[in-house]
Design an enzyme around this catalytic site. Structure first.
Site, PDB file in Angstrom:
ATOM      1  N   ASP A  13      -5.676   9.574  22.258  1.00  0.00           N
ATOM      2  CA  ASP A  13      -5.740   8.427  21.363  1.00  0.00           C
ATOM      3  C   ASP A  13      -6.736   7.461  21.992  1.00  0.00           C
ATOM      4  OD1 ASP A  13      -5.406   6.064  19.977  1.00  0.00           O
ATOM      5  OD2 ASP A  13      -3.293   5.782  20.512  1.00  0.00           O
ATOM      6  N   LYS A  80     -14.558   0.187  20.348  1.00  0.00           N
ATOM      7  CA  LYS A  80     -14.294   1.002  19.166  1.00  0.00           C
ATOM      8  C   LYS A  80     -14.805   0.325  17.890  1.00  0.00           C
ATOM      9  CE  LYS A  80     -10.422   3.596  17.158  1.00  0.00           C
ATOM     10  NZ  LYS A  80      -9.002   3.934  17.383  1.00  0.00           N
ATOM     11  N   GLU A 183      -5.702   9.205  12.828  1.00  0.00           N
ATOM     12  CA  GLU A 183      -4.552   8.634  13.540  1.00  0.00           C
ATOM     13  C   GLU A 183      -3.246   8.748  12.736  1.00  0.00           C
ATOM     14  OE1 GLU A 183      -6.056   4.755  14.614  1.00  0.00           O
ATOM     15  OE2 GLU A 183      -7.515   5.648  15.971  1.00  0.00           O
ATOM     16  N   ASP A 205       0.345   0.934  10.837  1.00  0.00           N
ATOM     17  CA  ASP A 205      -0.145   0.779  12.211  1.00  0.00           C
ATOM     18  C   ASP A 205      -0.561  -0.668  12.461  1.00  0.00           C
ATOM     19  OD1 ASP A 205      -1.522   0.775  14.618  1.00  0.00           O
ATOM     20  OD2 ASP A 205      -2.638   2.609  14.224  1.00  0.00           O
TER      21      ASP A 205
HETATM   22  P1  ADP Z   1      -4.083  -1.158  19.593  1.00  0.00           P
HETATM   23  O1  ADP Z   1      -3.676  -0.286  18.467  1.00  0.00           O
HETATM   24  O2  ADP Z   1      -4.891  -2.358  19.142  1.00  0.00           O
HETATM   25  O3  ADP Z   1      -4.741  -0.397  20.688  1.00  0.00           O
HETATM   26  P2  ADP Z   1      -1.338  -1.356  20.601  1.00  0.00           P
HETATM   27  O4  ADP Z   1      -0.765  -0.434  19.637  1.00  0.00           O
HETATM   28  O5  ADP Z   1      -1.332  -0.970  22.037  1.00  0.00           O
HETATM   29  O6  ADP Z   1      -2.789  -1.877  20.203  1.00  0.00           O
HETATM   30  O7  ADP Z   1      -0.528  -2.746  20.435  1.00  0.00           O
HETATM   31  C1  ADP Z   1      -0.761  -3.836  21.266  1.00  0.00           C
HETATM   32  C2  ADP Z   1      -0.049  -5.067  20.688  1.00  0.00           C
HETATM   33  O8  ADP Z   1       1.351  -4.830  20.615  1.00  0.00           O
HETATM   34  C3  ADP Z   1      -0.238  -6.303  21.547  1.00  0.00           C
HETATM   35  O9  ADP Z   1      -0.525  -7.420  20.724  1.00  0.00           O
HETATM   36  C4  ADP Z   1       1.139  -6.481  22.196  1.00  0.00           C
HETATM   37  O10 ADP Z   1       1.412  -7.837  22.504  1.00  0.00           O
HETATM   38  C5  ADP Z   1       2.037  -5.977  21.103  1.00  0.00           C
HETATM   39  N1  ADP Z   1       3.364  -5.590  21.585  1.00  0.00           N
HETATM   40  C6  ADP Z   1       3.684  -4.649  22.519  1.00  0.00           C
HETATM   41  N2  ADP Z   1       5.013  -4.594  22.707  1.00  0.00           N
HETATM   42  C7  ADP Z   1       5.567  -5.526  21.872  1.00  0.00           C
HETATM   43  C8  ADP Z   1       6.907  -5.958  21.603  1.00  0.00           C
HETATM   44  N3  ADP Z   1       7.961  -5.428  22.253  1.00  0.00           N
HETATM   45  N4  ADP Z   1       7.096  -6.935  20.688  1.00  0.00           N
HETATM   46  C9  ADP Z   1       6.040  -7.491  20.056  1.00  0.00           C
HETATM   47  N5  ADP Z   1       4.764  -7.131  20.254  1.00  0.00           N
HETATM   48  C10 ADP Z   1       4.520  -6.159  21.162  1.00  0.00           C
HETATM   49 MG    MG Z   2      -3.496   1.840  18.187  1.00  0.00          MG
END
Ligand code: ADP
Ligand code: MG
Length: 623
Positions: A13, A80, A183, A205
């Protein structure tokens, strides 16, 4: 340890914020948590590359992110967003990025966006390749041999050029990119949703900086994207900023408008805001403090309700997107068979609640939303590597499922070989007076003791109003749906308090292990039953003697001293017996005798209560 196959294909990913590498075999998919030095972490590699202006890469991932504060101009993140994009098309995007985005002549008369650090220009695939190399190194540290084949995921809305750029990144990193997959398709594969033809799935997502929703249809064993909608600038970062703005407002209200926030405080504030937001996903309120310097400590409290009000407009936009995607696919919400959650921000309970309203069903959350895309990519990889997919879960439950009860015994709710889908319910209660929470451990296996079973997950039912032991009625429900996903929920009936968890019982088990667990259960059946019975009767002794003790205390001097003496003595004897003897029958007999002996005590308690009530009534009348 993984087996030494030659043609190992990993799933990757390659995310905007975080990237992960995963691998799937007979046991199912799992993220590789091994770092390039053989240590362990949470598997997430921040998609950040720090580049030396004199040439060469300084850091990738977590350590690169640390440079972002001091040296933003050399720290490349969100690459990205530039992948396969024309220079003219990213002007708006480039304004938001602290590093230099420049024009570079591309093929077919089109200028592409690139990144300049020092005097060198890097194309987005070159930058992404640094991240891919890091992931490749992790996989190699895990397998202890070279890995050169991968499946990489891209958003469903990526066009051909963006997909080609992703392939190029793989090639630069020394990876043979077997396939690029969407995805949302990966997310559906991770849940094994490719087994029921003609199903329609919504994949939602919500990450750190981007949001998209896709409607997929499975037919003839392949997923088709019916529609996709979203916003490439909407996500958890926006929620963090809302918190930051609120805190700044409050600070200025208290200390005056002139108060400026130095960059270091601002960065600290960002980290704090994210931490507060994350804690509010599992807590109702968070108290926090900020050091404003000069001995000033600013304290504040934020509740889950506050956060929900702040993020409502953003969440509403994602809901509007879902409606638009449904409309584009010409579908009504009830045509969606499954809703799959992807992205860290879907852990926010409010987001789940709103989605439940739109689609009228509980979204799938059994898998970690940060991992689900990488896991799905690895499922596709294992199929392409020709690994047999052991489907342990199509028609029947392979191993019994239950929860741990007091003393380490197992209450089985669904027995092995039950046809799926299926459901079972059982009532439980508290064991201590005033107990306000219950921990539930979901177990799998045939043995009678929790320690001999596999733990699938744990959760806590909190907020039970304090009541005497045994009074709360907690209804625990196990439901296995047609895709083999187990939904466990617990509900305290007086207060309506609820908690739940989802797990995939088939993940992490091979057919051989299932057979072994059956054999073990058979071999230990007699002994296990004996111990189970002993635990049950000992629990009952603890419970009944505690109740009797309480009644003795309450009765006070009004109780016949002889009765008090005999009860106290036999209580001590019974407790000693329960602790020292392993003969459950003997303990059971002694318990029965004891219970009979305490009947007058119970009668006395009732008489006392009636008398008190009467006195109170007359007292009230007299006052
Ligand atoms: P991306 O798809 O942009 O790579 P992610 O799927 O890794 O990002 O998500 C990251 C986001 O998820 C961040 O804004 C982070 O603060 C939020 N996040 C992670 N865990 C939690 C949680 N337990 N509650 C709320 N937000 C969360
Ligand atoms: Mg992601």
């Amino acid at each position: 340890m993984p087996t030494g196959q030659t043609d190992t294909i990993v799933g990757i990913d390659l995310g905007t914020t975080n990237s992960l590498v995963a691998y799937a075999d007979e046991r199912g998919p799992r993220v590789i948590y091994t770092t390039r030095d053989g240590a362990r972490d949470n598997g997430m590699v921040p998609s950040v590359v720090a580049i030396d202006p004199a040439g060469g890469v300084i850091d990738v991932g977590r350590s690169a992110r640390l440079h972002a504060i001091e040296r933003p101009e050399i720290t490349v993140y969100s690459i990205k967003r530039l992948m396969g994009r024309g220079f003219e098309d990213v002007q708006e995007e480039a304004r938001r990025l602290p590093y230099r985005v420049v024009r570079r002549a591309g093929g077919q008369g089109r200028d592409i966006a690139a990144v300049q650090i020092g005097s060198r220009v890097y194309t987005p695939p070159e930058i992404s390749a640094f991240i891919l190399r890091e992931l490749k190194a992790r996989a190699e540290a895990y397998f202890e041999r070279p890995i050169s084949k991968a499946i990489i995921t891209v958003p469903a809305y990526f066009d051909d050029t963006q997909r080609q750029a992703t392939r190029d990144a793989g090639k630069i990193a020394g990876l043979d990119v077997i396939r690029i997959i969407n995805e949302p398709t990966a997310a559906a594969l991770a849940y094994g949703l490719d087994r029921h033809d003609d199903s329609t799935i919504a994949v939602y997502d919500l990450g750190g900086g981007t949001f998209d929703v896709s409607i997929l249809r499975l037919s003839g064993g392949t997923f088709e994207v019916l529609s996709t909608h979203g916003d490439t600038h909407l996500g958890g970062d926006d929620f963090d900023w809302e918190i930051i703005r609120l805190v700044q407002q409050e600070v200025r209200r208290r200390y005056g408008e002139h108060l400026a926030f130095p960059p270091s405080t601002l960065q600290g504030l960002r980290n704090l805001a994210e931490a507060v937001k994350i804690r509010l996903s599992s807590q109702d309120q968070v108290d926090f403090e900020i050091d404003l310097g000069q001995g000033r400590n600013f304290g504040m409290q934020l509740t889950r309700g506050d956060l929900e009000r702040m993020i409502e407009p953003y969440v509403q936009r994602t809901i509007d997107s879902c409606r638009q995607a449904l409309c584009d696919a010409k579908l009504e919400p009830d045509a969606i068979d499954q809703v799959v959650l992807v992205g860290g921000s879907t852990r926010i309970p409010y987001v789940r609640r709103r989605l439940r309203e739109v689609f009228g069903k509980e979204p799938y959350s059994a898998l970690n939303p940060d991992e689900v895309v990488a896991l799905g990519a690895s499922v596709q990889a294992s199929v392409m590597a020709g690994l047999k997919r052991e489907v342990l879960l199509l028609d029947v439950v392979p191993l019994s499922l239950g929860i741990e009860t007091l003393g380490g015994a197992v209450a089985k709710l669904i027995l092995r070989n039950t046809r799926m889908p299926c459901q079972a319910t059982e009532m439980f209660t508290t064991f201590l007076d005033g107990q306000t929470s219950i921990k539930l451990t979901v177990l799998q296996g045939e043995r009678e003791l929790a320690k001999d079973c596999r733990t699938l997950g744990e959760f806590e039912l909190r907020g039970i109003p304090p009541m005497p032991a045994g009074m709360p009625k907690v209804q625990v429900t196990f439901l296995i749906d047609q895709n083999g996903i187990l939904h466990v929920s617990a509900r305290e009936q007086r207060s309506g308090k609820e908690a739940s968890i989802q797990v995939i019982p088939a993940h992490g088990l091979t057919r051989e292990e299932v057979r072994q667990m059956e054999k073990d259960a058979y071999a230990h059946a007699r002994q296990d039953m004996k111990i189970h019975r002993l635990i049950d009767v000992r629990n009952q002794v603890v419970f009944d003697t505690a109740k009797a003790e309480q009644a003795l205390r309450k009765a006070g001097p009004t109780l016949d001293p002889n009765l008090r003496k005999t009860i106290t003595e036999s209580m001590a004897n019974l407790r000693r017996l329960a602790e020292t003897s392993e003969d459950s029958e003997a303990i059971y007999q002694a318990l029965q005798d004891f219970d009979r002996m305490t009947i007058p005590l119970a009668e006395h308690a009732v008489a006392q209560a009636l008398k008190e009530a009467h006195q109170q009534e007359t007292g009230e009348r007299n006052s």
